[in-house]
Scaffold this active site. Sequence first.
Site, PDB file in Angstrom:
ATOM      1  N   LYS A  69       0.843  -1.188   0.000  1.00 28.53           N
ATOM      2  CA  LYS A  69       0.000   0.000   0.000  1.00 28.53           C
ATOM      3  C   LYS A  69       0.885   1.246   0.000  1.00 28.53           C
ATOM      4  O   LYS A  69       1.838   1.338   0.767  1.00 28.53           O
ATOM      5  CB  LYS A  69      -0.903  -0.025   1.239  1.00 28.53           C
ATOM      6  CG  LYS A  69      -2.113   0.878   1.159  1.00 28.53           C
ATOM      7  CD  LYS A  69      -3.038   0.590   2.327  1.00 28.53           C
ATOM      8  CE  LYS A  69      -4.298   1.431   2.237  1.00 28.53           C
ATOM      9  NZ  LYS A  69      -5.219   1.141   3.352  1.00 28.53           N
ATOM     10  N   GLU A 124     -19.847  -5.967   8.961  1.00 26.42           N
ATOM     11  CA  GLU A 124     -20.834  -5.248   9.756  1.00 26.42           C
ATOM     12  C   GLU A 124     -21.908  -6.170  10.321  1.00 26.42           C
ATOM     13  O   GLU A 124     -22.369  -5.966  11.451  1.00 26.42           O
ATOM     14  CB  GLU A 124     -21.484  -4.155   8.897  1.00 26.42           C
ATOM     15  CG  GLU A 124     -20.562  -3.014   8.534  1.00 26.42           C
ATOM     16  CD  GLU A 124     -19.718  -3.287   7.296  1.00 26.42           C
ATOM     17  OE1 GLU A 124     -18.884  -2.427   6.946  1.00 26.42           O
ATOM     18  OE2 GLU A 124     -19.903  -4.357   6.662  1.00 26.42           O
ATOM     19  N   ARG A 183     -25.764  -2.417   5.848  1.00 24.99           N
ATOM     20  CA  ARG A 183     -25.407  -3.779   5.451  1.00 24.99           C
ATOM     21  C   ARG A 183     -25.786  -4.799   6.524  1.00 24.99           C
ATOM     22  O   ARG A 183     -25.724  -6.006   6.279  1.00 24.99           O
ATOM     23  CB  ARG A 183     -23.907  -3.844   5.173  1.00 24.99           C
ATOM     24  CG  ARG A 183     -23.481  -2.977   3.997  1.00 24.99           C
ATOM     25  CD  ARG A 183     -21.997  -2.627   4.027  1.00 24.99           C
ATOM     26  NE  ARG A 183     -21.134  -3.768   3.802  1.00 24.99           N
ATOM     27  CZ  ARG A 183     -20.624  -4.118   2.623  1.00 24.99           C
ATOM     28  NH1 ARG A 183     -20.890  -3.397   1.550  1.00 24.99           N
ATOM     29  NH2 ARG A 183     -19.831  -5.157   2.524  1.00 24.99           N
TER      30      ARG A 183
END
Length: 648
Positions: A284, A370, A398
């Site tokens: 990253k 979630e 969600r």
Amino acid sequence: MSDNRTPLLDKIASTEDLRRLDKSDLPSLAEEVRHEMINAVSVTGGHLGAGLGVVELTVALHYVFDTPRDRLIWDVGHQAYPHKILTGRRDRIRTLRQKGGLSGFTKREESEYDPFGAGHSSTSISAALGMAVARDYTEKAHNVIAVIGDGAMSAGMAYEAMNNAGAMDSRLIVVLNDNDMSIAPPVGALSAYLSRLLSGKTYRGLRESGKQIARKMPRAIFEHARRAEEMARGFFTGGTLFEQLGFYYVGPIDGHNLSHLLPVLENVKASELGPILVHVVTRKGKGYGPAEAAPDKLHGVNAFDIVSGTQFKPKATAPAYTKVFGETLVREARDDNRIVAVTAAMPAGTGLDIFARSFPERTFDVGIAEQHAVTFSAGLAAEGLKPFCAIYSSFLQRAYDQIMHDVVLQKLPVRFAIDRAGLVGADGPTHAGAYDLAYLGCLPKIVLMAPADEAELTHMIATAVAFDEGPIAFRYPRGEGVGVALPERGAPLDIGRGRIVREGGRVALLSLGTRLAECLKAADDLTSRGLSTTVADARFAKPIDTALIDRLANEHELLLTVEEGAQGGFGSKVLGHLAETGALDRGLRVRAMTLPDRFLDHDKPEAQYETAGLNARAIVAKVLEILPRMSEGRSRGGLGVVRQIVLT
């Protein structure tokens, strides 16, 4: 935008131009794309680290596959800036997340190269499988490729899709971009060689021939042979999990080495196998020192100085709501050891990183999951703890079934801290917290609060700590508070009770949440025009304060509710109550001011609220629209008095 440091990129208007380059030019092209992205995001802000990590992968995918005919689906979409640069949008890349500019995520309306829009994670494999099945059904032959980050692989939806894909024969390619979880063994020359070998036609042919022979053997021998082959490959590659899900695993390979990437992707493209997973290891922030050194801090950025990486952030005039939440929860937890905190891969975004520094053993980051976060919190509550489940409003959508079935139905006292309520500026409609008042407010017996300012937030946190009778939620926006003084400690509120903030006469403004400041500005304007105005803060979207609403209805000619949520929320409940009590039959004028019934594109937050009609100017305009020619002659005695109308 041409740059003397981007001679190759300057030649590329589409991926067809990219595929005309010699392979030897691709490493230089990747560096030019990286340069272009850093320069663009330094101006616009946005997601930086994720895109920098996939530059070489993006170049390789578009070089090997025939996009846009071949469908390339980016999970989440925040890693797709290099993809946008290479797919005809370079001339607009400095409009990212600006009004009228490019979206910060993939978006179907924006380009034919974006076959599936995404701002939330873990959707790519499901969507790609649907596209692959549709391709087979319509007897077409193009490739479908999903690129999913390792963080998104923590979500159950990704595994549901893989489980389904593994049981089917549709040809599907999944690229796992592993940049954080370290689930792979070290990559290098041997790994690259094995990946080329395992993805090559010779090995695939031998493997399939071996399977055909083994199937003719007794079942017990076949199963032993199959398991032995999987174990052998898993020992060298680490792909046993994906093989068990029915995917042919290739990897891990160095995602920044084009000489490793290209032959593997070419082999995979030529394959006639069903679902294949290519495991690519990246870093990253690759190629930009500050982003490599601080991948979390430079994941999403404001405009920044390229040399130092320092972000240009306006000086805060008040603490952010997120920070107030984190610090207040720490104070409460010092006196109550039953308080624990749960987040779904967003500790910094929700302020729970502050809590985690003080109480690491009481902080649980469950990953991008979630649904699990909510039911996990329900389990904590069932055993007597006080879980604060902190999730963005748009992400909490969600987990709606879990909220209803696992929390509300069982009356479990889970405390929902709902960040990013209302409009969110540059992140646009995928992240807008527009719907929680409606989707939570219809659930029986849930308590739902919205603070008008940062001081009110501290009181609502204290209210949630003290409330053990069932689920309770409080929603608050992104960004800074309004600058009010914070109390030493929050004080629990009376459940379902609002407050009068300013007394007036003809007009009543009943605000829920942080639009209160705009209501007060509107009241000043209206009063100066001869329309004396009361302003009230509802505090609770559920249960509503019926006594306060009745008082406002009886003492005013016009009642406006104002909320930063979609239709069907707080205002609907007020209208329903007034209809039941007969107030509407007695001539009361009522309007509910909500977010409009459409998605609002990314823009500065203040501009979004202007567009939505939820600022002081719009409130005044709404009142004047309803009471254009009424005089100030009406007394405050109630709706039974005679109204004096002046015709102009």
